[in-house]
Design a protein around this motif. Sequence first.
Motif, PDB file in Angstrom:
ATOM      1  N   GLU A  78     -49.618  97.016  47.240  1.00 61.38           N
ATOM      2  CA  GLU A  78     -49.443  96.837  45.789  1.00 61.38           C
ATOM      3  C   GLU A  78     -49.296  95.343  45.558  1.00 61.38           C
ATOM      4  O   GLU A  78     -49.255  94.579  46.527  1.00 61.38           O
ATOM      5  N   ARG A 108     -53.177 101.853  51.310  1.00 56.08           N
ATOM      6  CA  ARG A 108     -52.030 102.686  51.702  1.00 56.08           C
ATOM      7  C   ARG A 108     -52.540 103.786  52.624  1.00 56.08           C
ATOM      8  O   ARG A 108     -53.526 104.443  52.300  1.00 56.08           O
ATOM      9  N   GLU A 110     -52.367 106.860  53.169  1.00 59.73           N
ATOM     10  CA  GLU A 110     -51.934 108.137  52.601  1.00 59.73           C
ATOM     11  C   GLU A 110     -52.916 109.219  52.999  1.00 59.73           C
ATOM     12  O   GLU A 110     -54.008 108.935  53.488  1.00 59.73           O
ATOM     13  N   ARG A 116     -56.771 110.049  45.332  1.00 61.21           N
ATOM     14  CA  ARG A 116     -55.860 109.300  46.212  1.00 61.21           C
ATOM     15  C   ARG A 116     -56.663 108.780  47.409  1.00 61.21           C
ATOM     16  O   ARG A 116     -57.222 109.570  48.176  1.00 61.21           O
ATOM     17  N   TYR A 117     -56.701 107.491  47.539  1.00 63.23           N
ATOM     18  CA  TYR A 117     -57.543 106.870  48.559  1.00 63.23           C
ATOM     19  C   TYR A 117     -56.699 105.948  49.428  1.00 63.23           C
ATOM     20  O   TYR A 117     -55.584 105.599  49.072  1.00 63.23           O
ATOM     21  N   PHE A 120     -57.878 101.474  47.388  1.00 68.78           N
ATOM     22  CA  PHE A 120     -58.046 101.734  45.954  1.00 68.78           C
ATOM     23  C   PHE A 120     -57.773 100.437  45.197  1.00 68.78           C
ATOM     24  O   PHE A 120     -57.228  99.493  45.754  1.00 68.78           O
ATOM     25  N   GLN A 122     -56.293  98.232  41.901  1.00 63.68           N
ATOM     26  CA  GLN A 122     -55.336  98.193  40.789  1.00 63.68           C
ATOM     27  C   GLN A 122     -55.658  97.008  39.881  1.00 63.68           C
ATOM     28  O   GLN A 122     -56.074  95.950  40.349  1.00 63.68           O
ATOM     29  N   ARG A 266     -39.417 106.354  39.368  1.00 68.06           N
ATOM     30  CA  ARG A 266     -40.507 105.596  39.964  1.00 68.06           C
ATOM     31  C   ARG A 266     -40.199 105.371  41.426  1.00 68.06           C
ATOM     32  O   ARG A 266     -39.097 104.958  41.770  1.00 68.06           O
ATOM     33  N   GLN A 288     -51.617 110.382  37.453  1.00 70.97           N
ATOM     34  CA  GLN A 288     -50.975 109.174  36.915  1.00 70.97           C
ATOM     35  C   GLN A 288     -51.939 107.984  37.020  1.00 70.97           C
ATOM     36  O   GLN A 288     -52.333 107.601  38.124  1.00 70.97           O
ATOM     37  N   VAL A 289     -52.320 107.426  35.874  1.00 73.20           N
ATOM     38  CA  VAL A 289     -53.273 106.311  35.896  1.00 73.20           C
ATOM     39  C   VAL A 289     -52.587 104.956  35.764  1.00 73.20           C
ATOM     40  O   VAL A 289     -53.234 103.922  35.914  1.00 73.20           O
ATOM     41  N   CYS A 290     -51.298 104.979  35.489  1.00 64.47           N
ATOM     42  CA  CYS A 290     -50.607 103.702  35.302  1.00 64.47           C
ATOM     43  C   CYS A 290     -49.117 103.886  35.557  1.00 64.47           C
ATOM     44  O   CYS A 290     -48.550 104.923  35.201  1.00 64.47           O
ATOM     45  N   GLY A 291     -48.500 102.893  36.179  1.00 65.12           N
ATOM     46  CA  GLY A 291     -47.057 102.940  36.371  1.00 65.12           C
ATOM     47  C   GLY A 291     -46.491 101.540  36.205  1.00 65.12           C
ATOM     48  O   GLY A 291     -47.143 100.563  36.602  1.00 65.12           O
ATOM     49  N   ALA A 313     -49.154  98.494  36.674  1.00 63.98           N
ATOM     50  CA  ALA A 313     -50.464  98.497  37.335  1.00 63.98           C
ATOM     51  C   ALA A 313     -51.227  99.749  36.932  1.00 63.98           C
ATOM     52  O   ALA A 313     -50.664 100.852  36.946  1.00 63.98           O
ATOM     53  N   PHE A 314     -52.485  99.552  36.571  1.00 67.33           N
ATOM     54  CA  PHE A 314     -53.381 100.683  36.381  1.00 67.33           C
ATOM     55  C   PHE A 314     -53.977 101.052  37.732  1.00 67.33           C
ATOM     56  O   PHE A 314     -54.373 100.159  38.481  1.00 67.33           O
ATOM     57  N   GLY A 315     -54.066 102.332  38.014  1.00 66.92           N
ATOM     58  CA  GLY A 315     -54.884 102.802  39.128  1.00 66.92           C
ATOM     59  C   GLY A 315     -56.314 102.794  38.616  1.00 66.92           C
ATOM     60  O   GLY A 315     -56.715 103.687  37.882  1.00 66.92           O
ATOM     61  N   ARG A 318     -58.686 105.760  39.164  1.00 66.32           N
ATOM     62  CA  ARG A 318     -58.349 106.936  38.343  1.00 66.32           C
ATOM     63  C   ARG A 318     -58.772 106.729  36.898  1.00 66.32           C
ATOM     64  O   ARG A 318     -59.146 107.692  36.222  1.00 66.32           O
TER      65      ARG A 318
END
Length: 438
Positions: A78, A108, A110, A116-117, A120, A122, A266, A288-291, A313-315, A318
């Motif tokens: 991130e 990440r 994951e 989910r990649y 990815f 941001q 979060r 979730q496209v943004c957090g 941050a926007f994903g 997504r």
Amino acid sequence: MKFERPRGTRDFSPSDMERRDYILSQLRKVFESYAFERIETPVFEHTELFTTKSGQEITENLYTFKDKSGRDLCLRPELTASVARMYVSELAHMRKPVKLYYFGPMYRYERPQKGRYREFWQAGAELIGVEDYGADAEIVCLAADCLDRLGLRYELRLSHLGIIRGLLSDFGLSEEKQDEVLGLLDRDELEQVGDFIRKDAEYNLLKNLMEKKSSTYKDHSKLLKTISSELKGYGDAIFAIGELEKIVDLLVGQEINFIVDLGLSRGLSYYTDFVFDVRVEGLGAQDQVCGGGRYDNLIELFGGQPTPAVGFAFGFDRLVEALKLQGISFPEETFHVAVIPTTYEEDTVKAPTNDKEYTVKDYAVKIARNLRKEGFSVDYDVAGHKLKDQLSHASQAGVKYAVIIGPRELEKGKVVLRNMATKEEKQVEIDKLPKKIH
Ligand code: AMP
């Protein structure tokens, strides 16, 4: 030998990239309309940058490695930590607020699934140096205006971690334990929170709080009043409710639609106070496209002066998916002009523009390059397909004009300009070509 992509990564075709570039260009316009400036930071960092404060979920999934000198490095998961690092070493002298945005790949380890990649992208923004709730509201307006510009339908949720943190702190939990609990809440693992809070009454108070939501202005004020009275005696939590109320009022005044959802937590443990996220229906589990949120302690933790900051941050992947899902189209960029020689033979003609001998195809290359210098987007077929084939390809690709170059016209210093939509053709002097194309 045949190679495959690493798991969790993707290739992007020209049409994918056209869409992605368009979406990025729209986001950049909005970021810049708020006077945010773009930065870039390295794709790899010292591992410690992320193990210090980003939280368990991030550190468990780091791509770490040692370089040849034995340094512990990792691919960035991130960017907020990198921005805070950069701020401390390079930007702390700048006038506040410092308003920055970024776009780039994150990594990440994951379990890959839809949305989910492991690699990815941001696109994010950070507003550094302002404690006032106006900064939180500006960050939310910025995110909402980006989404509105793209034409996306979405759900924006707000909360304030100071409410939960205030309670947990009064229940006697250290900051580290609070981070763990927030991580559990982020993953909807409320039951496990029971291991941290021994008294039933306290657990129930928290559980009740997590279920609180409101979606209209009237509801927001009612909700915040209700929880203030339910949490009487918990001073820090009540203070945080007051902070959230100010942000809510400001955003209502700006006609931003949102939900207050006190169940929103979060996973990133540097968030201290106000938090928000954006979800899009139909994306499935990864919706979730943004957090984002406020992280007032991170810069100090990285050796800077105590400096408040808020960001999101926007994903990006997504967002791209969500726009497709909602059938939102975008203007496709296409070649403006196709320059087509009628022959690729080696016979030469004398070009009157400079009296030199040229093959038709070489003169076509010259015209194509000149038009490009004039700012047109020009395709010239180095593969040497037949004229008819090139014209039908140009028409399929949505090209506006074909410049057809044959030996007879060339000797007179002319070419044929064909309007691809009307099929109208006229002879045009080579020097006047740029003016005739628009
Ligand atoms: P975070 O940095 O965890 O707050 O994430 C910010 C945004 O990045 C999320 O809202 C997602 O849209 C996006 N994101 C996080 N992890 C991934 C991933 N593994 N693949 C795709 N997008 C992701």
